[in-house]
Each structure stands twice: as C-alpha cells, then as structure tokens.
Scaffold this motif. Structure first.
Motif, PDB file in Angstrom:
ATOM      1  N   ASN A  79       0.832  -1.211   0.000  1.00 42.29           N
ATOM      2  CA  ASN A  79       0.000   0.000   0.000  1.00 42.29           C
ATOM      3  C   ASN A  79       0.862   1.255   0.000  1.00 42.29           C
ATOM      4  OD1 ASN A  79      -2.803  -1.153   0.667  1.00 42.29           O
ATOM      5  ND2 ASN A  79      -1.507  -2.042   2.242  1.00 42.29           N
ATOM      6  N   THR A  80       0.273   2.321  -0.488  1.00 51.50           N
ATOM      7  CA  THR A  80       0.860   3.649  -0.358  1.00 51.50           C
ATOM      8  C   THR A  80      -0.273   4.666  -0.446  1.00 51.50           C
ATOM      9  OG1 THR A  80       2.641   5.127  -1.082  1.00 51.50           O
ATOM     10  CG2 THR A  80       1.329   4.090  -2.816  1.00 51.50           C
ATOM     11  N   VAL A  81       0.057   5.900  -0.162  1.00 54.57           N
ATOM     12  CA  VAL A  81      -0.857   7.016  -0.394  1.00 54.57           C
ATOM     13  C   VAL A  81      -0.088   8.066  -1.177  1.00 54.57           C
ATOM     14  CG1 VAL A  81      -2.303   6.620   1.638  1.00 54.57           C
ATOM     15  CG2 VAL A  81      -0.348   8.140   1.802  1.00 54.57           C
ATOM     16  N   LEU A  82      -0.835   8.887  -1.890  1.00 51.62           N
ATOM     17  CA  LEU A  82      -0.190   9.977  -2.623  1.00 51.62           C
ATOM     18  C   LEU A  82      -1.122  11.172  -2.675  1.00 51.62           C
ATOM     19  CD1 LEU A  82      -1.595  10.194  -5.645  1.00 51.62           C
ATOM     20  CD2 LEU A  82      -0.101   8.277  -6.130  1.00 51.62           C
ATOM     21  N   ILE A  83      -0.533  12.302  -2.997  1.00 52.88           N
ATOM     22  CA  ILE A  83      -1.290  13.534  -3.189  1.00 52.88           C
ATOM     23  C   ILE A  83      -1.334  13.805  -4.684  1.00 52.88           C
ATOM     24  CG2 ILE A  83      -1.400  16.016  -2.762  1.00 52.88           C
ATOM     25  CD1 ILE A  83       0.155  15.447  -0.136  1.00 52.88           C
ATOM     26  N   LEU A  84      -2.540  14.002  -5.195  1.00 52.15           N
ATOM     27  CA  LEU A  84      -2.755  14.281  -6.606  1.00 52.15           C
ATOM     28  C   LEU A  84      -3.423  15.642  -6.739  1.00 52.15           C
ATOM     29  CD1 LEU A  84      -2.727  13.110  -9.571  1.00 52.15           C
ATOM     30  CD2 LEU A  84      -5.106  12.460  -9.135  1.00 52.15           C
ATOM     31  N   SER A  85      -2.766  16.554  -7.398  1.00 48.07           N
ATOM     32  CA  SER A  85      -3.370  17.838  -7.747  1.00 48.07           C
ATOM     33  C   SER A  85      -4.120  17.599  -9.055  1.00 48.07           C
ATOM     34  CB  SER A  85      -2.265  18.884  -7.909  1.00 48.07           C
ATOM     35  OG  SER A  85      -2.813  20.145  -8.144  1.00 48.07           O
ATOM     36  N   THR A  86      -5.445  17.807  -9.051  1.00 45.64           N
ATOM     37  CA  THR A  86      -6.257  17.380 -10.184  1.00 45.64           C
ATOM     38  C   THR A  86      -7.355  18.384 -10.517  1.00 45.64           C
ATOM     39  OG1 THR A  86      -7.639  15.570 -11.034  1.00 45.64           O
ATOM     40  CG2 THR A  86      -7.767  16.012  -8.667  1.00 45.64           C
ATOM     41  N   PRO A  87      -7.695  18.518 -11.793  1.00 41.38           N
ATOM     42  CA  PRO A  87      -8.811  19.384 -12.168  1.00 41.38           C
ATOM     43  C   PRO A  87     -10.167  18.696 -11.991  1.00 41.38           C
ATOM     44  CG  PRO A  87      -7.825  18.468 -14.136  1.00 41.38           C
ATOM     45  CD  PRO A  87      -6.984  18.018 -12.972  1.00 41.38           C
ATOM     46  N   TYR A  88     -10.166  17.390 -11.743  1.00 40.42           N
ATOM     47  CA  TYR A  88     -11.416  16.634 -11.644  1.00 40.42           C
ATOM     48  C   TYR A  88     -12.062  16.816 -10.270  1.00 40.42           C
ATOM     49  CZ  TYR A  88      -9.943  14.309 -15.897  1.00 40.42           C
ATOM     50  OH  TYR A  88      -9.544  14.050 -17.183  1.00 40.42           O
ATOM     51  N   GLN A  89     -13.360  17.005 -10.268  1.00 42.98           N
ATOM     52  CA  GLN A  89     -14.139  17.026  -9.032  1.00 42.98           C
ATOM     53  C   GLN A  89     -14.247  15.594  -8.507  1.00 42.98           C
ATOM     54  OE1 GLN A  89     -15.396  19.832  -7.298  1.00 42.98           O
ATOM     55  NE2 GLN A  89     -13.831  20.671  -8.670  1.00 42.98           N
ATOM     56  N   PRO A  90     -14.689  15.390  -7.253  1.00 41.00           N
ATOM     57  CA  PRO A  90     -14.633  14.059  -6.647  1.00 41.00           C
ATOM     58  C   PRO A  90     -15.300  12.930  -7.436  1.00 41.00           C
ATOM     59  CG  PRO A  90     -15.020  15.685  -4.950  1.00 41.00           C
ATOM     60  CD  PRO A  90     -15.109  16.406  -6.268  1.00 41.00           C
ATOM     61  N   LEU A  91     -16.548  13.090  -7.867  1.00 39.09           N
ATOM     62  CA  LEU A  91     -17.208  11.977  -8.559  1.00 39.09           C
ATOM     63  C   LEU A  91     -16.580  11.695  -9.925  1.00 39.09           C
ATOM     64  CD1 LEU A  91     -19.275   9.753  -8.326  1.00 39.09           C
ATOM     65  CD2 LEU A  91     -21.002  11.326  -9.229  1.00 39.09           C
ATOM     66  N   PRO A  92     -16.303  12.698 -10.750  1.00 35.95           N
ATOM     67  CA  PRO A  92     -15.595  12.396 -12.004  1.00 35.95           C
ATOM     68  C   PRO A  92     -14.214  11.779 -11.766  1.00 35.95           C
ATOM     69  CG  PRO A  92     -16.601  14.563 -12.141  1.00 35.95           C
ATOM     70  CD  PRO A  92     -16.757  14.098 -10.721  1.00 35.95           C
ATOM     71  N   LEU A  93     -13.536  12.195 -10.699  1.00 32.45           N
ATOM     72  CA  LEU A  93     -12.249  11.599 -10.373  1.00 32.45           C
ATOM     73  C   LEU A  93     -12.424  10.121 -10.023  1.00 32.45           C
ATOM     74  CD1 LEU A  93      -9.197  11.734  -9.851  1.00 32.45           C
ATOM     75  CD2 LEU A  93      -9.737  12.548  -7.531  1.00 32.45           C
ATOM     76  N   LEU A  94     -13.418   9.801  -9.218  1.00 36.37           N
ATOM     77  CA  LEU A  94     -13.663   8.401  -8.868  1.00 36.37           C
ATOM     78  C   LEU A  94     -13.923   7.574 -10.124  1.00 36.37           C
ATOM     79  CD1 LEU A  94     -14.130   6.166  -6.749  1.00 36.37           C
ATOM     80  CD2 LEU A  94     -16.542   6.827  -6.772  1.00 36.37           C
ATOM     81  N   LYS A  95     -14.703   8.083 -11.039  1.00 37.10           N
ATOM     82  CA  LYS A  95     -14.979   7.355 -12.279  1.00 37.10           C
ATOM     83  C   LYS A  95     -13.695   7.118 -13.066  1.00 37.10           C
ATOM     84  CE  LYS A  95     -19.763   8.850 -12.646  1.00 37.10           C
ATOM     85  NZ  LYS A  95     -20.756   9.631 -13.398  1.00 37.10           N
ATOM     86  N   LYS A  96     -12.826   8.123 -13.118  1.00 38.02           N
ATOM     87  CA  LYS A  96     -11.534   7.971 -13.795  1.00 38.02           C
ATOM     88  C   LYS A  96     -10.670   6.929 -13.089  1.00 38.02           C
ATOM     89  CE  LYS A  96     -11.797  11.129 -17.059  1.00 38.02           C
ATOM     90  NZ  LYS A  96     -11.717  10.777 -18.482  1.00 38.02           N
TER      91      LYS A  96
END
Length: 119
Positions: free
Chosen positions: A54-71
């Motif tokens: 396991n790991t965690v990361l920080i992603l700076s993204t233009p996607y809002q939460p639900l579109p990000l989840l779909k991606k």
C-alpha cells in the motif's frame, strides 16, 4: 487546483510493480505531488489471501470528486482489475481518502463515494 489524497493497494504479484504502474498512470489525471513509502499490510475481511502493498499519494487534479472516482475506476480496469468479491484479492485498488477539505456523500449504485473515506 484541488488536491486529492489517494490510497493505492495491490496484493496480486507483482504488487509493488502494479502500484508503480498506477502511480505513473495517475499523472494523466493531474500532477502527482508526493508519494508515501510503500508499506505491507495484512488483508482485512477475507484473510486467506496475500498481504497487500500500500501507499498514499497527493494528486493535484482538475477533476471534481465523482468524475475523479470514475476515472480511477477506469484506470483500475485498464491496469487489470477484474471484479471478484468484497475484500478479495486485487491487482490494484484506488480510493479517494480526502479531497481538499470537502465532505462528499454520493450514494450512487455504480459509484458510491464517501469523502473522507470511512475506512
């Protein structure tokens, strides 16, 4: 740009390489800012399977939460994840732990989303 904290996990060999591939692929969804060291953990729910990397990361993204989840779910499929059973072995698992300071509750049948992540 919003920042999401994502959890990544794999327990199907080669687990570390599966996570490496996911980290690389996530750059298509934004900028990977920081990746935590990988850890090994015991499976939860269904114990008769291999340990997880396991790991965690920080992603700076233009996607809002639900579109990000779909991606993220599309990315899981592209990296070889196939449906099995709850808490079963998986090539890759991608979850949104936090998204800026937002609280999100999307009780969608196909894409349920709870931020902060409940587990």
């Amino acid at each position: 740009m919003p920042q999401a904290v994502l959890a990544l996990g794999s327990n199907i060999p080669p687990a570390k390489e599966n996570i490496d591939r996911a980290v690389q692929a996530l750059s298509a969804l934004g900028t990977v800012k920081e990746v935590a060291p990988y850890i090994v953990s015991k499976p939860e729910g269904f114990a008769e399977q291999a340990d997880f990397v396991n790991t965690v990361l920080i992603l700076s993204t233009p996607y809002q939460p639900l579109p990000l989840l779909k991606k993220l779910k599309e990315l899981e499929r592209r990296l070889g994840r196939t449906p099995t059973f709850k808490n079963g072995p998986r090539v890759i698992d991608l979850d949104i732990l936090f998204y800026d300071d937002q609280i999100v509750f999307e009780d969608d049948d196909q894409y349920p989303l709870f931020v902060p992540h409940p587990r």
